[in-house]
Scaffold this motif. Sequence first.
Motif, PDB file in Angstrom:
ATOM      1  N   GLU A 141      14.045 -64.729  73.462  1.00  0.00           N
ATOM      2  CA  GLU A 141      14.148 -64.123  74.526  1.00  0.00           C
ATOM      3  C   GLU A 141      13.364 -63.335  74.467  1.00  0.00           C
ATOM      4  O   GLU A 141      12.534 -62.986  75.417  1.00  0.00           O
ATOM      5  N   ARG A 142      13.055 -62.462  73.060  1.00  0.00           N
ATOM      6  CA  ARG A 142      11.906 -61.182  73.556  1.00  0.00           C
ATOM      7  C   ARG A 142      11.038 -61.769  72.720  1.00  0.00           C
ATOM      8  O   ARG A 142       9.938 -60.047  72.331  1.00  0.00           O
ATOM      9  N   TYR A 175      13.154 -52.958  74.028  1.00  0.00           N
ATOM     10  CA  TYR A 175      14.769 -52.632  75.559  1.00  0.00           C
ATOM     11  C   TYR A 175      14.021 -52.613  76.299  1.00  0.00           C
ATOM     12  O   TYR A 175      13.047 -51.994  76.384  1.00  0.00           O
ATOM     13  N   ASN A 176      14.029 -53.550  77.114  1.00  0.00           N
ATOM     14  CA  ASN A 176      14.014 -53.418  78.678  1.00  0.00           C
ATOM     15  C   ASN A 176      12.130 -53.594  79.017  1.00  0.00           C
ATOM     16  O   ASN A 176      11.696 -54.145  78.752  1.00  0.00           O
ATOM     17  N   LEU A 211       5.343 -48.638  77.124  1.00  0.00           N
ATOM     18  CA  LEU A 211       6.607 -48.609  78.480  1.00  0.00           C
ATOM     19  C   LEU A 211       6.098 -49.588  79.893  1.00  0.00           C
ATOM     20  O   LEU A 211       5.160 -48.573  79.793  1.00  0.00           O
ATOM     21  N   ALA A 212       6.776 -50.426  80.137  1.00  0.00           N
ATOM     22  CA  ALA A 212       6.138 -50.750  81.463  1.00  0.00           C
ATOM     23  C   ALA A 212       6.794 -50.591  82.528  1.00  0.00           C
ATOM     24  O   ALA A 212       8.156 -50.996  82.363  1.00  0.00           O
TER      25      ALA A 212
END
Length: 609
Positions: A141-142, A175-176, A211-212
């Motif tokens: 998934e990542r 992460y996120n 960071l998006a």
Amino acid sequence: MRNALAIVVTACLVLLLPALISAGDAGRETNFSLGACARPLGMGGAFTSLAHDASALYYNPAGLSFLEYQSISFSHTILFEKSIYDVAAWAYPIDENHGLGLGFMRIGTGDITRRVDYADRGKFDYSYSQLMLGYGRSVGERFAVGITLKIVNQSLDVHSDFGFGLDAGASWRIYNNLSLGVMARDILQPELQMDSTTEKSPASAIGGLSLADLHPSKHVAVSMGIDIEKFEDRSPKVHSGMELCLYSNYSFRVGYDRDNLAFGAGLKHGRLSIDYAYKMVDYVEDIHHFSLSFLLGKSMTERIRLRELALLPPEPTEEEKLFQALMEKANTFLYRYQLDSSAFYYRQALEYEPRNQNIIGSLAAIEEARRVQSAQEQALREARRELDQTKNIFLTQAEQLFSRKSYSAALDLLGLIFDIDASNSRAIELRRQIRQATADEIVRKLAEGRTAAEDGRLVEAFEAFRRVLEIDPNNREALESREQVTAAMGLSEKIRLGIELFDRGRYSRARAQFEAVLTVDPKEKTALDYLRRIREAQMQPTTSTLVDLQRDEAVWDHYLEGLRHMRNKEYQMAIDAWEQVLQAYPNNSNALDNIEQARLRLNSQETGE
């Protein structure tokens, strides 16, 4: 407020860090180190972990696996000395885990003066281009990986050569909103030869963190990233930048690209995006970048939803809905074994699908079930009719026995009735009458016996006490009184009692009296004569009644046994029991009639009628 402060601090680090760690040095870079597309360039080229659109073909092909839309992007840049830098890219999400990209990059200059011995000899062109084919694939998934295959061309005047290159990248959504990207560019280095000179594109490695889509407020989104790029034979260079997006349509960007500041802006309208980047360059003219991008087709989210919907059964038509409703009703009634209602709805459903074999089979099964049910109901009615007949026969015979004061026999028959129908009111009333009559007769006969014994009429006293014991075999007074009377009786009284019993047809009891006399006087002529008469009387074909059978305990037990078998539909066993009755009483009409009824029912049972 805390989120906004964190964003400001992070942005300062992103923009100031390159200035602190960068240093000028010598060495070579690729001709396309400027980058691709205005949006990344406005953020200083810090796009290795942010590239999720067509620009991923250049910055990190792993990003092709995260594509949401098919997209096309065109970029145009005017460099110094009229040099032109153009980029065209197309990206297509194959599915939620795979993406494909195709792109073309070209940098070129025209109208270069050719000089030979300081004399002009016309014009010529120079260009450097590469055709790119990229592929990205998610691993879990990542995490995602990707590669870009490049066909590189360099052309100078009449000289031209082709080479092949290969880039590889990986992306990890830690992460996120936090992502990490790495890129190895030109791990397969293009080798080009111009005249007698051969050169290879320098390999490079890039690592980036970003960071998006941070949202300090509802209509504000912030993205930022930082990349560190290392070319062979050169010191590391830093790319950093951030983007502020308002209302999802207006974007403002700032970045630091190696040693130069960059700024940018963007406008999005529907599926069209227009982007601009401005880069400040020392010693030469500043650079302006323009990009135009389009999103095509359905989004990946919508495609997944449509694919899932395609796997679902199609929406039924009105006729299909009505058919299903009829089938549900039919099946519900069938489950409840309401056959008529079930057949009604099955026939209605059959009008919509006349050849539906399930419905046809169900209707056939219902008809068969109806036939079986009808046969079972008929058998049940027949069984009830037989039981009613049996109860009526038993009641009639019990009433006859009651009228003749054969109370014990009457109660025996009532017991058979209560085995069939414990609440039969007619039988209950008759039982009450019998109990009352037996109680009254016991009192009367005891009184008569006591009086007769006192007067010396021993035979009469014996008969009175015998009658009490016939009604109540455990009556203590009758038992003791009968023993006393018997002990007091002489042979003449016993002979007289035997004769009275013979005259009343009580042959078994009469035989017992005469045999008792013979134990005292074996030659007593009267006793011997009457025993002969008893044998002759029993052998004569006289008509006997139920009372006669009841007087003979062994025969009466056989008669009752036959009635029990008849009640339980054990017809052959009933016949066998009544035939034993006929051996003692050959012309008994009750046993003969019962045998005839049992044989008729046995025949019907065997033939299945």
